[in-house]
Design a protein around this motif. Structure first.
Motif, PDB file in Angstrom:
ATOM      1  N   LYS A   1       0.822  -1.210   0.000  1.00 43.60           N
ATOM      2  CA  LYS A   1       0.000   0.000   0.000  1.00 43.60           C
ATOM      3  C   LYS A   1       0.853   1.255   0.000  1.00 43.60           C
ATOM      4  O   LYS A   1       0.449   2.295  -0.530  1.00 43.60           O
ATOM      5  CB  LYS A   1      -0.919  -0.001   1.221  1.00 43.60           C
TER       6      LYS A   1
ATOM      7  N   THR B   1       1.562   3.164  -3.191  1.00 40.93           N
ATOM      8  CA  THR B   1       0.524   4.015  -3.783  1.00 40.93           C
ATOM      9  C   THR B   1       0.461   5.388  -3.125  1.00 40.93           C
ATOM     10  O   THR B   1      -0.436   6.165  -3.420  1.00 40.93           O
ATOM     11  CB  THR B   1      -0.847   3.332  -3.652  1.00 40.93           C
ATOM     12  N   LEU B   2       1.412   5.672  -2.228  1.00 45.87           N
ATOM     13  CA  LEU B   2       1.437   6.940  -1.494  1.00 45.87           C
ATOM     14  C   LEU B   2       2.660   7.758  -1.889  1.00 45.87           C
ATOM     15  O   LEU B   2       3.655   7.223  -2.372  1.00 45.87           O
ATOM     16  CB  LEU B   2       1.440   6.680   0.014  1.00 45.87           C
ATOM     17  N   LYS B   3       2.591   9.045  -1.620  1.00 47.17           N
ATOM     18  CA  LYS B   3       3.727   9.932  -1.893  1.00 47.17           C
ATOM     19  C   LYS B   3       3.771  11.041  -0.850  1.00 47.17           C
ATOM     20  O   LYS B   3       2.750  11.450  -0.302  1.00 47.17           O
ATOM     21  CB  LYS B   3       3.613  10.530  -3.289  1.00 47.17           C
TER      22      LYS B   3
ATOM     23  N   SER C   1       0.120  11.745   0.886  1.00 44.77           N
ATOM     24  CA  SER C   1      -1.131  11.718   0.145  1.00 44.77           C
ATOM     25  C   SER C   1      -1.153  10.503  -0.766  1.00 44.77           C
ATOM     26  O   SER C   1      -0.112   9.945  -1.120  1.00 44.77           O
ATOM     27  CB  SER C   1      -1.297  12.993  -0.694  1.00 44.77           C
ATOM     28  N   LYS C   2      -2.359  10.117  -1.171  1.00 41.14           N
ATOM     29  CA  LYS C   2      -2.523   8.988  -2.074  1.00 41.14           C
ATOM     30  C   LYS C   2      -2.544   9.502  -3.512  1.00 41.14           C
ATOM     31  O   LYS C   2      -3.074  10.576  -3.791  1.00 41.14           O
ATOM     32  CB  LYS C   2      -3.815   8.243  -1.752  1.00 41.14           C
TER      33      LYS C   2
ATOM     34  N   LYS D   1      -5.642  11.068  -5.377  1.00 44.20           N
ATOM     35  CA  LYS D   1      -6.642  11.398  -4.357  1.00 44.20           C
ATOM     36  C   LYS D   1      -6.046  12.456  -3.426  1.00 44.20           C
ATOM     37  O   LYS D   1      -5.677  12.168  -2.286  1.00 44.20           O
ATOM     38  CB  LYS D   1      -7.053  10.147  -3.569  1.00 44.20           C
TER      39      LYS D   1
ATOM     40  N   SER E   1       1.033   2.101   6.347  1.00 41.54           N
ATOM     41  CA  SER E   1       1.582   2.376   5.019  1.00 41.54           C
ATOM     42  C   SER E   1       2.107   3.806   4.905  1.00 41.54           C
ATOM     43  O   SER E   1       3.036   4.068   4.139  1.00 41.54           O
ATOM     44  CB  SER E   1       0.513   2.124   3.958  1.00 41.54           C
ATOM     45  N   HIS E   2       1.552   4.744   5.686  1.00 45.17           N
ATOM     46  CA  HIS E   2       1.999   6.140   5.610  1.00 45.17           C
ATOM     47  C   HIS E   2       3.407   6.292   6.166  1.00 45.17           C
ATOM     48  O   HIS E   2       4.245   6.987   5.593  1.00 45.17           O
ATOM     49  CB  HIS E   2       1.012   7.024   6.368  1.00 45.17           C
TER      50      HIS E   2
END
Length: 386
Positions: free
Chosen positions: A193, A196-198, A214-215, A218, A249-250
Motif C-alpha cells: 500500500k 501508492t502513497l507519496k 497523500s494517495k 486522491k 503504510s503512511h
C-alpha cells in the motif's frame, strides 16, 4: 499474570460484564464485538441496507467530524433517530467505532473470534459424554495438538527466506528477518500500500519533522507523519501503529522517501518478532523457539542425511557393512554421551554375535507372510536382514 491487567477487552456487550470490567480492569479499554453489533443491528432495525451502512461506519477509519456527519445522515435517512438502540449505540460510540477507538491497542481484533475459534478446537476433542478421566486424556490431546501447531509456526518462521515482492526490497528483507512469518505477511501488505502513497510536503519544527502523505490521484486524502530524530520515533495521524502494532503504510512511505533501509526499532513490537519468547521459562534463546520446535528442525536435518546413507549404502555389501558399522559407532557415542550406553552395547554385542554365528555379512532376502492393512488380504513382504 503476576498482577498485570489487560490493556484491552472485547466482549459481546452484556451490561453486567461491562460493569465488572470497569470495576476490576479500570484501566483497560472495553470494546464491543463487531459481529454481535451487526447481528443486533439486523434484529433491532430489520433493514439490511442499514446494517450494511452501520458496519461500514463502524469499521471505517474516519475522522471524528466525518463520522458525526455520516452518522446523522444514516439515522436521518432511515428515520431511526428516536430508537432506543440507536441512542444507546451513539452514547457508547467510543466502545465500537474505529474512529473513537483509534490509538487503543487491540492487535487487530474486532470480534470475539479468538475465543470462538478456541471453543471450536476444544469441541473437536471433548464431548459432553466423557467422564473425568476421559476428559483429562482428551484435553491433553488437545493441548498437544495446539503446541504442535505452534511448533510448526515457529519452524516456518525460523527456516527459509520469503521471496521479496515489493518495490521496497531492503525494508521488506529487514522485516523478514525480524517478524514471524504470519506477521511478516501482514507487514508486506502495508508495504504494498505504501507504493501508492507519496510525500507531498515536509516541515521542520523545533522538536520534529512533519511529513504530509497523500494517495496518488486522491489529493484530499492526507495523513501527517512526524519524525522525532533523537528518539528515532515515527508517529502517524492514523494511529494504526498504536492500534495494531505494525507500521502503517503512511510511515512506510516516509521511510521509503528518506531512503531508510532497515526497520527502526521504535516501529518493531517485540510480541510480533521471532525473539518474543526469549527469556520466558521453557524456551531457549535460539530464535525464541521451543525445544520441541528445535528438535523438529534437527530431526529433519538428520533424516535428510540418513536418507542419503540408506539410498547409497545398500547398493553393495561392503559399502553396507561400512555404513552400518559407522552408524552403530555414532549411536554408541551418542548414548555414551547421554549416559545411556548399556542398551546400545547389548544391542551391538547381540548383532555381532548373530553375524559371527551365521558366518556371513552379506544381505540376504527372506520372505514373510503379511496381511495388507487396507484390503486385509495375505501377501509377501521382502525383508532385508543381516
Amino acid at each position: 499474570m503476576k498482577g498485570k491487567t489487560p490493556t484491552s477487552v472485547i466482549t459481546d456487550g452484556h451490561h453486567s460484564m461491562a460493569i465488572a470490567i470497569q470495576e476490576v480492569f479500570s484501566n483497560a479499554h472495553h470494546r464491543l464485538c463487531a459481529w454481535h453489533l451487526m447481528r443486533n443491528a439486523t434484529s433491532n432495525i430489520h433493514k439490511p441496507q442499514f446494517t450494511k451502512m452501520f458496519t461500514k461506519l463502524m469499521l471505517g477509519d474516519y475522522e471524528v467530524g466525518v463520522f458525526e456527519q455520516k452518522w446523522e445522515e444514516m439515522v436521518g435517512f432511515f428515520g431511526v433517530e428516536d430508537r432506543e438502540w440507536i441512542v444507546d449505540m451513539y452514547e457508547k460510540r467510543n466502545m465500537w467505532a474505529t474512529t473513537h477507538i483509534r490509538g487503543k491497542f487491540f492487535a487487530g481484533f474486532r470480534t470475539t473470534s479468538r475465543c470462538e475459534s478456541l471453543h471450536a478446537v476444544l469441541k473437536r476433542y471433548i464431548k459432553s459424554r466423557y467422564n473425568l478421566t476421559e476428559f483429562v486424556q482428551h484435553f491433553q490431546r488437545c493441548l498437544s495438538y495446539m503446541r504442535h501447531r505452534e511448533d510448526l509456526a515457529d519452524f516456518k518462521s525460523s527456516t527459509g527466506q520469503p521471496v521479496m515482492q515489493t518495490h521496497f526490497q531492503q525494508l521488506e528483507r529487514s522485516a523478514a528477518t525480524i517478524y514471524t512469518r504470519q506477521i511478516f505477511v501482514l507487514f508486506r501488505s502495508m508495504l504494498n500500500k505504501a507504493s501508492t502513497l507519496k510525500v507531498i510536503y515536509e516541515e521542520e519544527t523545533s522538536s520534529c519533522k512533519i511529513y504530509q502523505v497523500s494517495k496518488f490521484y486522491k489529493p484530499n486524502m492526507i495523513w501527517h507523519v512526524s519524525f522525532h530524530g533523537e528518539q528515532d520515533e515515527f508517529k502517524c495521524s492514523c494511529m494504526r501503529m498504536d492500534s495494531i502494532g505494525i507500521p502503517c503504510s503512511h510511515i512506510l512511505a516516509v521511510l521509503g522517501f528518506l531512503d531508510i533501509a532497515e526497520l527502526p526499532k521504535s516501529l518493531v513490537l517485540r510480541r510480533w518478532t521471532r525473539k518474543a519468547k526469549e527469556g520466558i521459562s521453557g524456551y531457549d534463546d535460539m530464535g525464541g523457539l521451543m525445544e520441541d520446535s528445535l528438535a523438529i528442525n534437527r530431526r529433519a536435518c538428520l533424516a535428510h542425511w540418513c536418507k542419503q546413507i540408506m539410498n547409497e549404502g545398500c547398493l553393495k555389501g561392503d559399502i553396507f557393512n561400512e555404513s552400518r558399522d559407522a552408524l552403530v559407532n555414532i549411536l554408541s557415542c551418542i548414548r555414551a554421551h547421554s549416559g545411556d550406553n548399556n542398551m546400545m552395547e547389548e544391542h551391538a554385542e547381540y548383532m555381532y554375535e548373530d553375524l559371527a554365528k551365521n558366518g556371513s555379512t552379506e544381505i540376504e532376502t527372506t520372505r514373510k507372510a503379511k496381511r495388507c492393512s487396507y484390503c486385509r488380504k495375505g501377501g509377501i513382504t521382502l525383508l532385508r536382514v543381516p
